[in-house]
Scaffold this motif. Structure first.
Motif, short mmCIF file in Angstrom:
data_model
loop_
_atom_site.label_atom_id
_atom_site.label_comp_id
_atom_site.label_asym_id
_atom_site.label_seq_id
_atom_site.Cartn_x
_atom_site.Cartn_y
_atom_site.Cartn_z
N VAL A 196 0.53 -1.25 -0.24
CA VAL A 196 0.04 -0.02 0.09
C VAL A 196 0.95 1.27 0.13
CG1 VAL A 196 -1.93 -1.21 1.01
CG2 VAL A 196 -0.30 -0.03 2.37
N VAL A 197 0.39 2.39 -0.71
CA VAL A 197 1.27 3.33 -1.04
C VAL A 197 0.49 4.74 -0.58
CG1 VAL A 197 2.69 4.66 -2.67
CG2 VAL A 197 2.54 2.20 -2.76
N ALA A 198 1.14 5.41 -0.03
CA ALA A 198 0.73 7.04 0.30
C ALA A 198 1.61 7.92 -0.17
CB ALA A 198 0.64 7.22 1.86
N GLN A 199 1.20 8.26 -1.57
CA GLN A 199 2.15 9.14 -2.32
C GLN A 199 1.44 10.61 -2.17
OE1 GLN A 199 5.16 9.49 -4.93
NE2 GLN A 199 4.58 11.65 -4.30
N HIS A 200 2.07 11.70 -1.69
CA HIS A 200 1.51 13.12 -1.69
C HIS A 200 1.22 13.48 -2.98
CE1 HIS A 200 3.72 13.52 2.50
NE2 HIS A 200 2.57 12.86 2.61
N MET A 201 -0.23 13.56 -3.43
CA MET A 201 -0.61 13.84 -4.94
C MET A 201 -1.89 14.26 -4.92
SD MET A 201 0.17 11.15 -7.84
CE MET A 201 2.09 11.50 -7.79
N PRO A 202 -2.18 15.41 -5.73
CA PRO A 202 -3.69 15.57 -6.16
C PRO A 202 -4.56 14.72 -6.56
CG PRO A 202 -2.03 17.09 -7.30
CD PRO A 202 -1.24 15.85 -6.78
N ALA A 203 -5.73 14.72 -6.40
CA ALA A 203 -6.78 13.62 -6.79
C ALA A 203 -6.70 13.43 -8.25
CB ALA A 203 -8.09 14.02 -6.14
N HIS A 204 -6.38 14.50 -9.07
CA HIS A 204 -6.67 14.19 -10.59
C HIS A 204 -5.14 13.42 -11.02
CE1 HIS A 204 -9.58 17.50 -10.24
NE2 HIS A 204 -9.78 17.08 -11.42
N PHE A 205 -4.13 13.15 -10.23
CA PHE A 205 -3.03 12.81 -10.45
C PHE A 205 -3.03 11.17 -10.07
CE2 PHE A 205 0.31 15.84 -11.81
CZ PHE A 205 -0.66 16.79 -12.01
N THR A 206 -3.61 10.89 -9.27
CA THR A 206 -3.34 9.32 -8.47
C THR A 206 -3.83 8.17 -9.60
OG1 THR A 206 -5.06 9.62 -7.12
CG2 THR A 206 -2.97 9.78 -6.28
N LYS A 207 -4.94 8.58 -10.17
CA LYS A 207 -5.56 7.48 -11.45
C LYS A 207 -4.54 7.36 -12.23
CE LYS A 207 -9.69 6.12 -13.72
NZ LYS A 207 -9.02 5.95 -15.03
N PRO A 208 -4.34 8.49 -13.12
CA PRO A 208 -3.27 8.00 -14.03
C PRO A 208 -2.02 7.65 -13.81
CG PRO A 208 -3.65 10.39 -13.99
CD PRO A 208 -4.52 9.73 -13.17
N PHE A 209 -1.39 7.98 -12.55
CA PHE A 209 -0.04 7.72 -11.86
C PHE A 209 -0.33 5.98 -11.82
CE2 PHE A 209 2.59 7.18 -8.04
CZ PHE A 209 3.93 6.99 -8.78
N ALA A 210 -1.23 5.54 -11.12
CA ALA A 210 -1.67 3.99 -11.02
C ALA A 210 -1.37 3.36 -12.37
CB ALA A 210 -2.80 3.84 -10.15
N GLU A 211 -2.33 4.02 -13.12
CA GLU A 211 -2.38 3.33 -14.68
C GLU A 211 -0.82 3.13 -15.14
OE1 GLU A 211 -5.11 5.76 -16.13
OE2 GLU A 211 -7.06 4.57 -15.52
N ARG A 212 -0.38 4.44 -14.91
CA ARG A 212 1.14 4.36 -15.61
C ARG A 212 2.08 3.12 -14.78
NH1 ARG A 212 5.20 7.45 -17.89
NH2 ARG A 212 7.29 7.22 -17.11
N LEU A 213 1.96 3.13 -13.67
CA LEU A 213 2.70 1.97 -12.88
C LEU A 213 2.31 0.71 -13.47
CD1 LEU A 213 2.96 3.64 -9.41
CD2 LEU A 213 4.63 3.53 -11.03
N ASP A 214 0.97 0.64 -13.51
CA ASP A 214 0.59 -0.83 -13.88
C ASP A 214 0.91 -1.20 -15.08
OD1 ASP A 214 -1.37 -3.11 -13.30
OD2 ASP A 214 -2.49 -2.40 -15.32
N ARG A 215 1.10 -0.62 -16.08
CA ARG A 215 1.72 -0.66 -17.47
C ARG A 215 3.26 -1.08 -17.25
NH1 ARG A 215 -1.47 3.89 -18.92
NH2 ARG A 215 0.47 5.17 -18.85
N GLN A 216 3.86 -0.40 -16.24
CA GLN A 216 5.42 -0.45 -16.21
C GLN A 216 5.73 -1.76 -15.28
OE1 GLN A 216 7.74 1.46 -17.69
NE2 GLN A 216 6.19 2.42 -18.82
N CYS A 217 4.85 -2.02 -14.49
CA CYS A 217 5.29 -3.10 -13.36
C CYS A 217 4.61 -4.54 -13.77
CB CYS A 217 4.77 -2.68 -12.10
SG CYS A 217 5.49 -1.11 -11.48
N ALA A 218 5.44 -5.44 -13.06
CA ALA A 218 4.73 -7.11 -13.06
C ALA A 218 3.49 -7.22 -11.98
CB ALA A 218 5.58 -7.99 -12.81
N LEU A 219 3.62 -6.27 -11.03
CA LEU A 219 2.73 -6.31 -10.13
C LEU A 219 1.54 -5.47 -10.65
CD1 LEU A 219 4.75 -5.30 -7.24
CD2 LEU A 219 4.14 -7.44 -7.52
N LYS A 220 0.21 -5.83 -10.16
CA LYS A 220 -1.16 -5.13 -10.44
C LYS A 220 -1.17 -3.98 -9.69
CE LYS A 220 -5.15 -4.60 -12.24
NZ LYS A 220 -5.08 -4.16 -13.91
#
Length: 354
Positions: A196-220
């Motif tokens: 679980v990750v708490a990254q200080h970030m605005p609401a509009h950013f966390t969804k595309p950030f998670a989607e970007r990480l999902d594309r880059q990582c083996a983990l979901k």
């Protein structure tokens, strides 16, 4: 001695507002440029300590300008971006290219309420200026490391053996997106502990950030807005401008999104997330990681957990973009290990395999 800041924005109104905001700090002098090409011309003569850089500009946009800066004259750059999904994606690309951090225009591309982020901008400019001497070394080291890292293949988790540890909690702030990405990319799909990750970030950013990480990582990787069942092989990103808790309901452990607390300065709050994890799990079942960031969010809670049996890592000053949060954990005797970011993934794999 005054800090020198070069402000790059194609809007005359934005340039004027940003200049006034920075110079009200009293220890900052600034010059302005109207686009990326103009910025590169002014860069050599003015030699700024920090650059604020708009993303969408004619002639040469912010990303192209940033590429030139990092290749030819590395120094801290703060991206000034709009609060949109498109702005978020461009900002993450900028961070990958080496930008120090970002500040959002609260009213869009041409913001009439830019004063809302004045204190944040001043703080980040000062933090960025402190990093100038080590900027070139850190950027080059990160690029060399990232070039060697390959995305781990996704695979079934069903055959994987469980771990004595039940949860990894990661706290991260300024300079964090690229650091977090580089760590998660090295973790295998069979990683047996939810993260679980708490990254200080605005609401509009966390969804595309998670989607970007999902594309880059083996983990979901997913952003948590509604209740999310915690499972191995998954990374859960707390929603921006809100807080998150770990709860146990009907025998299942979930991460939920809750309204931001007025008693905490940063959101998603690392302190609230760690506290809730300790209410559900025993401390000896937790692994806590404190990465780059300003302030001390989560340090006291992680230190207490460590003193009662949790494993903890603080990112070292050698790799941290901003050493504030890891330093706070170390000073509170809460860091079981102090590691450069490039070594954290391997340590997590070693611990989780027990």
């Amino acid at each position: 001695m005054s800090l020198k800041v070069l402000i790059v924005d194609d809007s005359a109104l934005m340039r004027r507002q940003l200049k006034q905001m920075l110079e009200r700090a009293g220890d900052i002098v600034s010059e302005v440029a109207r686009d990326g090409q103009d910025a590169l011309v002014r860069l050599e003569a003015f030699d700024p300590d920090v650059i604020t850089l708009d993303i969408n500009m004619p002639v040469m946009d912010g990303l192209a300008c940033l590429s030139h800066i990092m290749a030819e004259s590395p120094r801290p750059v703060i991206m000034v971006s709009s609060l949109t999904e498109k702005g978020a994606l461009a900002t993450f690309e900028a961070l990958e290219l080496g930008a120090f951090d970002y500040v959002n225009k609260p009213g869009g591309t041409v913001s009439l309420n830019l004063r809302d982020v004045e204190q944040e901008l001043q703080q980040k400019v000062r933090a960025a200026a402190n990093q100038r001497q080590s900027m070139a070394t850190k950027v080059q080291k990160r690029r060399l490391h990232d070039a060697k890292v390959t995305r781990q293949p996704r695979q079934s988790l069903r055959s994987r053996v469980g771990s004595r540890y039940k949860l990894v909690v990661v706290g991260v702030s300024t300079g964090g997106p690229s650091t977090l990405e580089s760590i998660l990319r090295e973790l295998p799909a069979g990683f047996p502990v939810p993260i679980v990750v708490a990254q200080h970030m605005p609401a509009h950013f966390t969804k595309p950030f998670a989607e970007r990480l999902d594309r880059q990582c083996a983990l979901k990787v997913t952003e948590v807005r509604g209740p999310a069942l915690l499972e191995p092989g998954h990374v859960y990103i707390a929603r921006g401008d809100a807080d998150a808790r770990i709860v146990k309901r009907a025998g299942n452990i979930r991460m939920i999104s809750i309204p931001a607390s007025d008693t905490h300065l940063w959101h998603p709050s690392i302190s609230r997330l760690v506290t809730s994890a300790r209410e559900v799990y025993q401390d000896r079942e937790l692994i806590c990681v404190q990465l780059t960031g300003m302030g001390d969010d989560g340090a006291a809670e992680m230190a207490s957990a460590h003193q009662h049996g949790a494993l903890t890592i603080a990112e070292s000053e050698a790799s941290a973009v901003v050493f504030g949060m890891p330093r706070a954990l170390i000073e509170q005797q809460g860091a079981g290990m102090v590691l450069e970011s490039e070594k954290i993934a391997a340590q997590l794999v070693e611990w989780a395999s027990r």
